[in-house]
Design an enzyme around this catalytic site. Structure first.
Site, short mmCIF file in Angstrom:
data_model
loop_
_atom_site.label_atom_id
_atom_site.label_comp_id
_atom_site.label_asym_id
_atom_site.label_seq_id
_atom_site.Cartn_x
_atom_site.Cartn_y
_atom_site.Cartn_z
N HIS A 27 1.30 -1.39 -0.12
CA HIS A 27 -0.11 -0.28 -0.05
C HIS A 27 1.01 1.22 0.44
CE1 HIS A 27 0.58 -0.06 4.22
NE2 HIS A 27 0.41 0.42 4.56
N HIS A 84 1.26 3.67 1.54
CA HIS A 84 1.59 4.66 2.92
C HIS A 84 2.87 5.21 2.62
CE1 HIS A 84 -2.20 4.14 5.70
NE2 HIS A 84 -2.13 4.95 5.07
N ASP A 124 5.29 4.89 5.15
CA ASP A 124 6.27 3.71 6.20
C ASP A 124 6.48 2.36 5.59
OD1 ASP A 124 3.08 3.76 6.83
OD2 ASP A 124 4.31 2.28 8.78
N HIS A 125 5.85 2.34 3.83
CA HIS A 125 6.22 1.09 3.07
C HIS A 125 6.63 1.65 1.79
CE1 HIS A 125 3.43 -1.37 5.83
NE2 HIS A 125 2.64 -0.16 5.83
N HIS A 128 -7.52 -1.25 5.47
CA HIS A 128 -6.60 -0.18 6.07
C HIS A 128 -6.27 1.46 4.86
CE1 HIS A 128 -3.00 1.13 8.28
NE2 HIS A 128 -2.13 1.57 6.70
N ASP A 141 -0.25 -4.26 6.90
CA ASP A 141 -1.04 -3.85 7.20
C ASP A 141 -2.36 -4.24 7.83
OD1 ASP A 141 1.62 -2.44 8.36
OD2 ASP A 141 0.53 -0.15 7.67
N HIS A 148 4.49 -4.94 10.62
CA HIS A 148 4.44 -3.34 11.65
C HIS A 148 5.09 -4.31 13.21
CE1 HIS A 148 4.23 0.52 10.48
NE2 HIS A 148 2.90 -0.40 9.94
FE FE Z 1 2.80 0.67 8.23
ZN ZN Z 2 -0.04 1.85 6.60
#
Ligand code: FE
Ligand code: ZN
Length: 241
Positions: free
Chosen positions: A56, A58, A60-61, A114, A133, A171
């Site tokens: 996805h 985001h 942080d990915h 998500h 996630d 995570h």
């Molecule tokens: Fe994440």
């Molecule tokens: Zn995420």
């Protein structure tokens, strides 16, 4: 089994996953949040990167993607529906597509909730699930874009996968998820045992992932929710826990 998955810790609590396919020697990385730890892991694994799989959009990915593309020229795979918000996308995939990975394939599972464009990958050869996630050990992702119904139906798509499947999630939230899970389901013996194992792993500085889908089916309150309504109530309770 020809595919192995190794977690690479990134940022404060993210895992990117390094995948190796032993017949072809191909290497892939999933959801690189940062370039530096990815490069260190790739160099230790032989210094090449063939593919990046994205679950996805985001930050942080995906934030490590441009630097990895510039350095290794891998093929970048992600959801066609999110083509406008995924960096460096080469292969835009849909539900049910398979992505070649050396001598094997990864199957795309559409798992909105998500985010609306969130996908998971399943590699039968090695029994590896990359849920991003969507599914965490003892928990699930927050509902930023989708509804509880979306997420419930997304998680139900994992039902066909074997108990031995390795859940390689995005995570390290397991210890805090365990507190909530125990509050919801205090008499669950399997959950008590998993919570003790998680505490020991974290005290030793080790990842709690991968975990098998069989363990999650016995312990994860979100996977155990019987319907979307119960699932939604649990998700709301967790948001305020
Ligand atoms: Fe994440
Ligand atoms: Zn995420």
């Amino acid at each position: 089994m020809t595919v192995t998955a190794t977690p690479i810790p990134m940022l404060s609590d993210n895992y990117s996953w390094l995948l190796r396919e032993s017949v072809s020697g191909k290497v892939a990385i999933v959801d690189p949040a940062e370039a530096a730890p990815a490069i260190a892991a790739i160099e230790a694994a032989g210094g090449k990167l063939d593919m990046i799989l994205l679950t996805h959009h985001h930050a942080d990915h995906v934030d490590g993607v441009p630097a990895l593309v510039a350095r290794y020229h891998p093929v970048v795979v992600g959801n066609a529906a999110d083509a406008h918000r995924l960096p460096n996308l080469d292969i835009a995939v849909h539900e049910g597509d398979t992505v070649d990975f050396g001598a094997t394939k990864a199957r795309v599972i559409d798992t909105p909730g998500h985010t609306l464009g969130h996908i998971s990958y399943y590699i039968a050869d090695g029994g590896i699930l990359l849920p991003g996630d969507t599914l965490f050990s003892l928990g699930c992702g927050r509902l930023f874009e989708g509804t509880a119904k979306d997420m419930f139906h997304s998680m139900a798509k994992y039902e066909d996968l074997p108990d031995s499947t390795l859940v390689c999630a995005g995570h390290e939230y397991t210890a805090s998820n365990a507190k909530f899970a125990l509050a919801m389901d205090p008499d669950n013996r399997a959950l008590q045992e998993r919570a003790a194992e998680v505490a020991a792993l974290r005290a030793a500085g080790k990842p709690t992932l991968p975990v098998t889908l069989g363990v999650e089916r016995a312990t994860n309150p979100f996977l155990r929710a019987p319907d979307a309504e119960t699932f939604g109530k649990l998700r709301t309770a967790k948001d305020h826990f």
